[in-house]
Design a protein around this motif. Structure first.
Motif, PDB file in Angstrom:
ATOM      1  N   ASP A  87       0.864  -1.177   0.000  1.00 31.25           N
ATOM      2  CA  ASP A  87       0.000   0.000   0.000  1.00 31.25           C
ATOM      3  C   ASP A  87       0.904   1.231   0.000  1.00 31.25           C
ATOM      4  OD1 ASP A  87      -1.815   2.009   0.378  1.00 31.25           O
ATOM      5  OD2 ASP A  87      -2.295   1.496   2.454  1.00 31.25           O
ATOM      6  N   GLY A  89       0.098   4.273  -0.821  1.00 33.83           N
ATOM      7  CA  GLY A  89      -0.688   5.323  -0.158  1.00 33.83           C
ATOM      8  C   GLY A  89      -0.005   6.671  -0.078  1.00 33.83           C
ATOM      9  N   HIS A 313       7.197   1.488   0.816  1.00 32.38           N
ATOM     10  CA  HIS A 313       5.822   1.982   0.926  1.00 32.38           C
ATOM     11  C   HIS A 313       5.572   2.680   2.269  1.00 32.38           C
ATOM     12  CE1 HIS A 313       5.959  -1.993   2.710  1.00 32.38           C
ATOM     13  NE2 HIS A 313       4.800  -1.793   3.299  1.00 32.38           N
ATOM     14  N   GLN A 317       4.089   6.620   2.175  1.00 32.54           N
ATOM     15  CA  GLN A 317       2.900   6.988   2.946  1.00 32.54           C
ATOM     16  C   GLN A 317       3.137   8.246   3.771  1.00 32.54           C
ATOM     17  OE1 GLN A 317       1.887   3.588   5.322  1.00 32.54           O
ATOM     18  NE2 GLN A 317       1.438   2.275   3.555  1.00 32.54           N
TER      19      GLN A 317
END
Length: 506
Positions: A87, A89, A313, A317
């Protein structure tokens, strides 16, 4: 479960604090060990079918190479790399840092330079543009080290020669050239130097005058340069260097420490000789200490791009902008291409020592290593040795090899280094003082003369993570104010300068 560390509720493996023999019955969860589990290694807490993800820190660290039963040892023999969903993000967890009011910020005693930057040490440095000038540079430095001349200049920490293996047999443009030139530029302007002498041979690729012109450097009272060929050979070059530096001594010695805010600190965070406890104690404690520094207005440089592979990741984020997040991923893509071109794999890391300490895949190592970055938003992504201009957490692209990585961090402006280790790395880095942080108490007891702070007390129940972070921050301030590190006492730091070599040697 007192002897097993279960880091996250999602994890299907735990980490053994100490060696546990097969047949040991655990109470919580109800589990009997199938294998002998070495200290710091992983044990399966539940059955893990073949091909299923192995979870630690709540993240995927690999996949079961075969079916693993609860109670089995989980390591290289049954855990393999694979493609894990991530993710990314972008910016999802980025939050502006809640800064300490300026009137309440911590301070240290540093050297304020004419350009406004602040040093934590007051060295005179000798930069060599090429391997061929290393002998001359070392001879000049040795003269001041052993002649006793510096005894009359108590504010000078020493004269240090920064020698290396490159500077010629390389392209005169492109990535390799620009990376090396940025490194020289960063050292020539570094605030831990009161004076700089640059020595070349004369016919090398890295021409002294070209480097100076491209970096905007010129001959001044605190920066001088020449080549061996121009001054008439080795002996005359050594004599010239001694004469030039003698002319700098009075001026450099006039620099004295003054009280300055902690916002003038740029901390390089680094890990080497890691073990499975590094990501549980020393790295997160250092990350929390970095958060404290950032709240006081300072800067933290996080690096070692191959050692964020699998954990990138967690940084995207926290990126301040989508552009920064993409810039980080672009560097990962560059590394994937770079390693492929050189018939190499990023998962060649962890090293044998890392694996002996319980680390299995680069994803596991990266997830533990990224804890050094703390929790604040990432405000910058830089090339190797590029000058850091933002305050806060930044990432600088570099190899994972510690001397090369720290060389770039110092070139980017780091004036203090914190180095975590679980196996016992031997490391120092002039001109920046380097603090060593042990991940476990056994290492600290065994190598006390090399280690500054024991983060193993977190596991032993002697201090909390936050207490350890506050201790690190206090020691960083004391070190920046002149207190010697263990590495400095042992004489480390003269040989670690190692610029990143990119490209063919011809």
């Amino acid at each position: 479960m007192a002897n097993i560390i279960h880091l996250h509720e999602r994890d299907n493996v735990g980490v053994c604090k100490g060696a546990i023999p097969a047949g040991t019955a655990l109470i919580e969860p109800e589990l009997t060990l199938v294998d002998d589990i070495p200290a710091m290694h992983k044990v399966a807490l539940v059955d893990i079918p073949e091909g299923q993800p192995i979870l630690k820190y709540g993240q995927v660290i690999g996949f079961a190479a075969k079916a693993i039963k609860a109670g089995e040892h989980v390591h290289s023999h049954n855990c393999k790399m694979g493609e894990a969903e991530k993710d990314y993000g972008f910016c999802r967890l980025a939050r502006p840092t809640d800064l300490v009011p300026e009137s309440e910020r911590a301070t240290f005693r540093g050297y304020r330079r004419a350009n406004g930057k602040v040093g934590t040490r007051n060295y005179i440095g000798i930069l060599t543009t090429v391997n061929c000038s290393a002998t001359v540079a070392k001879a000049i430095a040795q003269h001041f080290t052993f002649s006793g001349e510096l005894d009359d200049y108590p504010n000078i920490d020493g004269v240090v020669a920064f020698t290396h293996e490159t500077g010629c047999g390389m392209r005169s443009d492109g990535e390799g050239y620009e990376t090396l030139r940025r490194t020289f530029d960063g050292y020539a302007r570094h605030p831990n130097f009161g004076g700089i002498l640059m020595v070349g041979l004369g016919c090398e690729t890295m021409q002294v005058r070209r480097v100076m012109e491209e970096s905007g450097l010129g001959d001044t009272d605190t920066f001088q340069a020449y080549t061996i060929q121009d001054v008439g050979g080795t002996r005359k070059a050594i004599e010239r260097g001694i004469e030039v530096l003698r002319g700098m001594l009075d001026g450099v010695n006039q620099h004295t420490r003054e009280t300055v805010p902690a916002s003038e600190l740029t901390l390089a965070v680094q890990c080497g000789g890691s073990d499975a406890f590094s990501g549980i104690t020393a790295n997160p404690a250092l990350g929390a200490a970095g958060d404290i520094l950032i709240r006081h207005g300072g800067t933290v440089i996080y690096s070692e791009t191959p050692e964020i592979f699998g954990a990138e990741h967690l940084l995207t984020q926290r990126a301040k902008t989508p552009e920064l997040a993409q810039k980080l991923l672009d560097r990962i893509e560059w590394w994937q291409d770079y390693t492929a071109r050189n018939d190499f794999e990023l998962d060649n890391n962890p090293s044998p020592g890392n694996k002996a300490g319980g680390l299995t895949t680069i994803m596991e190592k990266s997830l533990g290593a990224q804890a050094k970055s703390g929790s604040t938003e990432m405000v910058g992504v830089y090339l190797y040795g590029e000058e850091v201009k933002e305050k806060g957490l930044v990432f600088m692209d570099s190899p994972g090899f510690d001397p090369v990585s720290v060389t770039g961090q110092v070139a980017s402006g780091a004036n203090v280094v914190c180095f975590t280790t679980g196996r016992g790395s031997a490391f120092g880095f002039k001109p920046a003082p380097s603090l060593k942080l042990a991940s476990n108490s056994e290492l600290y007891q065994r190598m006390q003369e090399d280690i500054d702070i024991n983060c193993g007390g977190i596991l032993d129940g002697e201090k909390t993570m936050q207490e350890c972070a506050e201790e690190i921050f206090r020691v960083v301030l004391a070190t920046a104010s002149g207190e010697q590190t263990q590495s400095e006492k042992l004489g480390y730091g003269d040989n670690e300068f190692n610029p990143w070599k990119i490209g063919a040697v011809v």
